[in-house]
Design a protein around this motif. Structure first.
Motif, short mmCIF file in Angstrom:
data_model
loop_
_atom_site.label_atom_id
_atom_site.label_comp_id
_atom_site.label_asym_id
_atom_site.label_seq_id
_atom_site.Cartn_x
_atom_site.Cartn_y
_atom_site.Cartn_z
N GLN A 117 35.51 22.42 -12.31
CA GLN A 117 35.66 21.56 -13.35
C GLN A 117 36.22 20.37 -12.78
O GLN A 117 37.33 20.60 -12.35
N LYS B 77 26.70 26.58 -4.79
CA LYS B 77 26.16 27.82 -4.82
C LYS B 77 26.05 27.92 -3.13
O LYS B 77 25.83 27.02 -2.39
N ASN C 251 26.45 35.00 -6.32
CA ASN C 251 25.06 34.36 -6.56
C ASN C 251 24.09 35.52 -5.82
O ASN C 251 24.29 35.31 -4.49
N THR D 170 32.26 27.49 -9.77
CA THR D 170 32.02 26.53 -10.84
C THR D 170 33.43 25.62 -10.68
O THR D 170 34.44 26.32 -10.85
N LYS E 185 23.47 35.35 -11.24
CA LYS E 185 24.64 34.59 -11.15
C LYS E 185 25.41 35.44 -11.89
O LYS E 185 25.31 35.86 -13.25
N ASN F 151 28.95 31.89 -6.03
CA ASN F 151 28.58 30.89 -7.07
C ASN F 151 29.94 30.25 -7.42
O ASN F 151 30.83 31.01 -7.93
N THR G 291 31.14 19.79 -15.07
CA THR G 291 30.96 21.08 -14.69
C THR G 291 30.13 20.92 -13.30
O THR G 291 28.97 20.65 -13.47
N LYS H 210 35.11 34.37 -19.09
CA LYS H 210 35.70 33.49 -19.09
C LYS H 210 37.26 33.54 -19.84
O LYS H 210 38.19 32.78 -19.48
N GLN I 268 28.44 23.19 -10.18
CA GLN I 268 28.28 24.53 -9.75
C GLN I 268 27.81 24.35 -8.17
O GLN I 268 26.62 23.66 -7.85
N GLN J 249 26.38 19.70 -13.87
CA GLN J 249 25.71 20.15 -15.28
C GLN J 249 26.16 19.05 -16.47
O GLN J 249 27.31 18.69 -16.42
N MET K 217 29.76 36.02 -13.01
CA MET K 217 30.62 35.27 -12.97
C MET K 217 32.06 35.86 -13.75
O MET K 217 31.51 36.96 -14.75
#
Lengths: 81, 81
Positions: A47, A8, B43, A45, B8, A43, A4, B13, A6, A81, B10
């Motif tokens: 995968q 920014k 962000n 994210t 942050k 931000n 994962t 999920k 991130q 992360q 988001m």
């Protein structure tokens, strides 16, 4: 392995951030005190499937350079992360 | 004292993130491999004048609840630096 990551993406510090300024005005109108400055960015994210943490970071860096960030107006930071 | 607080925001999920899906398609078109999933949020960097770190966090939390995040579609995390 799947990592994962991130990314920014923030407006460059030397540039004005009109969105942040608008939100700051909104918070003042709501009566919230103490907020001196606001800057708003993205931000992201990701995968990422990669062999190592470094490989995942390299893929994220390429994605940021090619598509996620506009270097004329933004800078980015990557965190695995 | 002045604290730098990162908020942050988001997408939840369980919800689809069409913006992330579009960017994933863009990266595939650019020939970048390994990216399995992308989610895109905001962000927000706040500069807060407060008596303590906890007070700064409380102000950021109120700002997030009142204006920065929409709890129906988003969650937020606060980090004081």
């Amino acid at each position: 392995m799947s990592y994962t990551v991130q990314v920014k993406v923030m407006p460059l510090k030397d540039l004005l951030d009109p969105q942040g300024k608008a939100v700051k005005g909104g918070l003042t109108n709501l009566g919230l005190k103490g907020v001196e400055d606001i800057r708003i960015g993205k931000n992201i994210t990701l995968q990422i499937d990669a062999a190592s943490e470094d490989a995942a970071k390299a893929i994220a860096d390429e994605a940021a350079k090619k598509l996620l960030a506009n270097p004329v107006m933004e800078y980015y930071e990557i965190e695995v992360q």
